[in-house]
Enzyme design. Sequence first.
Site, PDB file in Angstrom:
ATOM      1  N   THR A  67       0.889  -1.170   0.000  1.00 37.06           N
ATOM      2  CA  THR A  67       0.000   0.000   0.000  1.00 37.06           C
ATOM      3  C   THR A  67       0.914   1.203   0.000  1.00 37.06           C
ATOM      4  O   THR A  67       2.084   1.087   0.378  1.00 37.06           O
ATOM      5  CB  THR A  67      -0.863  -0.015   1.282  1.00 37.06           C
ATOM      6  OG1 THR A  67      -1.902  -0.964   1.131  1.00 37.06           O
ATOM      7  CG2 THR A  67      -1.490   1.318   1.584  1.00 37.06           C
ATOM      8  N   ARG A  82     -13.568  -8.024  -2.286  1.00 38.51           N
ATOM      9  CA  ARG A  82     -12.949  -7.742  -0.982  1.00 38.51           C
ATOM     10  C   ARG A  82     -12.396  -6.298  -0.926  1.00 38.51           C
ATOM     11  O   ARG A  82     -11.704  -5.839  -1.811  1.00 38.51           O
ATOM     12  CB  ARG A  82     -11.809  -8.739  -0.741  1.00 38.51           C
ATOM     13  CG  ARG A  82     -11.073  -8.559   0.594  1.00 38.51           C
ATOM     14  CD  ARG A  82      -9.816  -7.709   0.453  1.00 38.51           C
ATOM     15  NE  ARG A  82      -9.056  -7.674   1.707  1.00 38.51           N
ATOM     16  CZ  ARG A  82      -8.023  -6.858   1.912  1.00 38.51           C
ATOM     17  NH1 ARG A  82      -7.635  -6.030   0.981  1.00 38.51           N
ATOM     18  NH2 ARG A  82      -7.393  -6.872   3.065  1.00 38.51           N
ATOM     19  N   GLY A 130     -10.234  -3.719   1.649  1.00 31.57           N
ATOM     20  CA  GLY A 130      -9.397  -3.694   2.856  1.00 31.57           C
ATOM     21  C   GLY A 130      -9.630  -2.451   3.682  1.00 31.57           C
ATOM     22  O   GLY A 130     -10.667  -1.782   3.567  1.00 31.57           O
ATOM     23  N   ASP A 131      -8.637  -2.131   4.502  1.00 36.13           N
ATOM     24  CA  ASP A 131      -8.764  -0.982   5.400  1.00 36.13           C
ATOM     25  C   ASP A 131      -8.442   0.349   4.733  1.00 36.13           C
ATOM     26  O   ASP A 131      -8.860   1.406   5.216  1.00 36.13           O
ATOM     27  CB  ASP A 131      -7.810  -1.150   6.588  1.00 36.13           C
ATOM     28  CG  ASP A 131      -6.358  -1.246   6.110  1.00 36.13           C
ATOM     29  OD1 ASP A 131      -6.086  -2.060   5.202  1.00 36.13           O
ATOM     30  OD2 ASP A 131      -5.508  -0.501   6.634  1.00 36.13           O
ATOM     31  N   THR A 156      -0.683   0.568   6.809  1.00 32.97           N
ATOM     32  CA  THR A 156      -0.412  -0.484   5.834  1.00 32.97           C
ATOM     33  C   THR A 156      -0.298  -1.805   6.575  1.00 32.97           C
ATOM     34  O   THR A 156       0.352  -1.880   7.604  1.00 32.97           O
ATOM     35  CB  THR A 156       0.875  -0.226   5.033  1.00 32.97           C
ATOM     36  OG1 THR A 156       1.227  -1.435   4.341  1.00 32.97           O
ATOM     37  CG2 THR A 156       2.034   0.204   5.913  1.00 32.97           C
ATOM     38  N   GLY A 157      -0.948  -2.821   6.045  1.00 37.16           N
ATOM     39  CA  GLY A 157      -0.868  -4.113   6.719  1.00 37.16           C
ATOM     40  C   GLY A 157      -2.061  -4.967   6.379  1.00 37.16           C
ATOM     41  O   GLY A 157      -2.822  -4.665   5.449  1.00 37.16           O
ATOM     42  N   GLY A 188      -5.306  -5.854   6.139  1.00 36.67           N
ATOM     43  CA  GLY A 188      -6.428  -4.928   6.263  1.00 36.67           C
ATOM     44  C   GLY A 188      -7.551  -5.365   7.169  1.00 36.67           C
ATOM     45  O   GLY A 188      -8.157  -4.546   7.871  1.00 36.67           O
TER      46      GLY A 188
HETATM   47  N1  ASP Z   1      -3.967  -2.714   4.033  1.00 38.04           N
HETATM   48  C1  ASP Z   1      -3.970  -3.147   2.670  1.00 38.04           C
HETATM   49  C2  ASP Z   1      -5.159  -4.042   2.466  1.00 38.04           C
HETATM   50  O1  ASP Z   1      -5.423  -4.860   3.317  1.00 38.04           O
HETATM   51  C3  ASP Z   1      -2.715  -3.846   2.289  1.00 38.04           C
HETATM   52  C4  ASP Z   1      -1.486  -3.208   2.841  1.00 38.04           C
HETATM   53  O2  ASP Z   1      -1.509  -2.132   3.366  1.00 38.04           O
HETATM   54  O3  ASP Z   1      -0.410  -3.783   2.807  1.00 38.04           O
HETATM   55  O4  ASP Z   1      -5.803  -3.934   1.454  1.00 38.04           O
END
Ligand code: ASP
Length: 335
Positions: free
Chosen positions: A197, A225, A227-228, A248-249, A251
């Site tokens: 991200t 889907r 994400g966050d 980032t992570g 989600g």
């Molecule tokens: N947070 C993002 C998602 O889950 C992916 C990421 O930030 O690495 O879509």
Amino acid sequence: MLKRIYTALFCCGLIAPGWAQDVAIVIHGGAGTILKANMTPEREAAYVAALQEAVQTGYKLLKDGAKGEEAVVAAIQVMETSPLFNAGIGAVYTFEGQHELDASIMHGGTLNAGAVAGVKTIRSPIAAALAVMEQSPHVMLSGKGAEAFAESIGMKPVKNTLFNTERRYKALLKAKERILNANVPYGGQQGNERFGTVGAVVLDQYGNLVAGTSTGGMTAKRFGRIGDSPVIGAGTYADNESCAVSATGHGEYFIRFHVAADICSRMKYRNDTLADAANTVINDVLVKAEGDGGIIAVDAKGNIAAVFNTSGMYRAQIDTQGNLKVGIYQQWINE
Ligand code: ASP
């Protein structure tokens, strides 16, 4: 008033340029299992160059007096355009072999926000998110509706294949093979398939905090889907009374633990410092829940945080003193 006096003194050359400088910016290009052992020197140099270009693009705008949202969008667009990052060109593929992009932006002064989710034909999702914030009465638009909105305000649609890269396609094939073999039709993504991200947070010359995030989401994601990243409070939040955060992570965890808003709330209601709030949420709350990832943040005084519980996070910052730092692994590269 003070700002006007500073500006007058600065313009007359009566104080050093540093005096008038009250802007700060932090960017990230995604967290994950990022190990020096898996990186070639050329690849590392390419990431460092792209991160520097993104952070300097935003910083220059801030110094020139641009509004925070302009700097956030410009910094993120550098990364949406680079094939290195999972946003815009270089976005991961869905299970069906497409790209579905998410982005959001929030202004800490007005608490206004905009987001797009699951869009396929918008070249710059972060620009579309800003348009939702500024030109619509809504906060989040999704799919075909978001694309129609973007077109209606003059954003020319692009082919979904614009976002293709060979590296991400190979990652999709690998993920699909494992998911199909393991018979986990709803997902089962592992390792870096869950990550990638880009984001930016700034303190502008007017004392406003702004945060933005843009992503292709998760490799081999299905069934629309989301994400966050486009969820205000989860992947993005900004409030002048606390801080601006871009996450980032993984989600699903960032949504469930409303990570970005939780960090701001801890500052606002508990008087936590930015460092304490960010550290508690990422390294305590999320670690206990087994949610992987990180955040970047800046507060109203220009304090900066870049915290992650993964092995690495692509990141760069320029603080209120004008100091530039770039990082990929645990330690900053140029510290
Ligand atoms: N947070 C993002 C998602 O889950 C992916 C990421 O930030 O690495 O879509």
